[in-house]
Design a protein around this motif. Sequence first.
Motif, short mmCIF file in Angstrom:
data_model
loop_
_atom_site.label_atom_id
_atom_site.label_comp_id
_atom_site.label_asym_id
_atom_site.label_seq_id
_atom_site.Cartn_x
_atom_site.Cartn_y
_atom_site.Cartn_z
N LYS A 69 41.25 52.38 64.28
CA LYS A 69 41.60 52.20 62.86
C LYS A 69 41.79 50.71 62.55
O LYS A 69 41.30 50.21 61.54
CB LYS A 69 42.88 52.97 62.53
CG LYS A 69 43.27 52.89 61.08
CD LYS A 69 44.49 53.74 60.78
CE LYS A 69 44.81 53.68 59.30
NZ LYS A 69 45.91 54.58 58.95
N GLU A 70 42.50 50.00 63.42
CA GLU A 70 42.71 48.56 63.22
C GLU A 70 41.40 47.79 63.27
O GLU A 70 41.16 46.89 62.47
CB GLU A 70 43.68 48.00 64.27
CG GLU A 70 45.09 48.53 64.13
CD GLU A 70 45.96 48.21 65.34
OE1 GLU A 70 47.20 48.17 65.15
OE2 GLU A 70 45.44 48.01 66.46
N SER A 82 38.36 48.94 62.61
CA SER A 82 37.56 49.20 61.42
C SER A 82 38.04 48.35 60.24
O SER A 82 37.24 47.84 59.46
CB SER A 82 37.56 50.69 61.07
OG SER A 82 38.86 51.13 60.72
N GLN A 83 39.35 48.16 60.13
CA GLN A 83 39.90 47.30 59.07
C GLN A 83 39.48 45.84 59.29
O GLN A 83 39.13 45.15 58.34
CB GLN A 83 41.42 47.42 59.02
CG GLN A 83 41.89 48.77 58.54
CD GLN A 83 43.38 48.99 58.68
OE1 GLN A 83 44.08 48.23 59.36
NE2 GLN A 83 43.89 50.04 58.05
N LYS A 84 39.51 45.37 60.54
CA LYS A 84 39.09 44.00 60.84
C LYS A 84 37.62 43.78 60.50
O LYS A 84 37.23 42.70 60.05
CB LYS A 84 39.32 43.68 62.32
CG LYS A 84 40.77 43.56 62.70
CD LYS A 84 40.93 43.31 64.20
CE LYS A 84 42.40 43.26 64.59
NZ LYS A 84 42.60 43.01 66.02
N GLY A 107 35.98 45.49 58.25
CA GLY A 107 35.73 45.77 56.83
C GLY A 107 34.89 47.01 56.61
O GLY A 107 34.10 47.09 55.67
N THR A 111 34.82 51.60 57.31
CA THR A 111 35.68 52.76 57.49
C THR A 111 35.76 53.10 58.98
O THR A 111 34.90 52.70 59.77
CB THR A 111 35.14 54.00 56.74
OG1 THR A 111 33.89 54.38 57.33
CG2 THR A 111 34.98 53.72 55.26
N GLU A 112 36.78 53.83 59.33
CA GLU A 112 36.93 54.25 60.73
C GLU A 112 35.75 55.12 61.15
O GLU A 112 35.24 54.99 62.26
CB GLU A 112 38.25 54.98 60.92
CG GLU A 112 38.60 55.23 62.37
CD GLU A 112 39.99 55.82 62.55
OE1 GLU A 112 40.30 56.20 63.70
OE2 GLU A 112 40.76 55.91 61.58
#
Length: 99
Positions: free
Chosen positions: A25-26, A28-30, A32, A34-35
């Motif tokens: 999850k982290e 995917s955020q880094k 940009g 979606t998971e």
Amino acid sequence: MILKICERLRYLDRLIKLKATGTPKELSQKLGITERAWYKYRDELIHDLGLPITYCTYHKSYIYTEEGCFEIGFRKLSNPAKEKIRGGASLELLNVSSP
């Protein structure tokens, strides 16, 4: 679009080498994305490109399971390397000696 994908892959490579991806999850955020998109990328990187990556619960990061590097781009061949290529195929891959 290709440039963005290449930049994302270079960034991912750096994070993996540093063991700093974080959880899926982290990460995917880094990146940009979606998971769910990350899991799709991960599967393509592993199965289509053969990247030796796995998730390490100790480091809470994706890691490379083998030494090496992921490269994107164009590399000029040296003259000795050029001499080993005939008709687009490497003589080493064909297991043929040079004339």
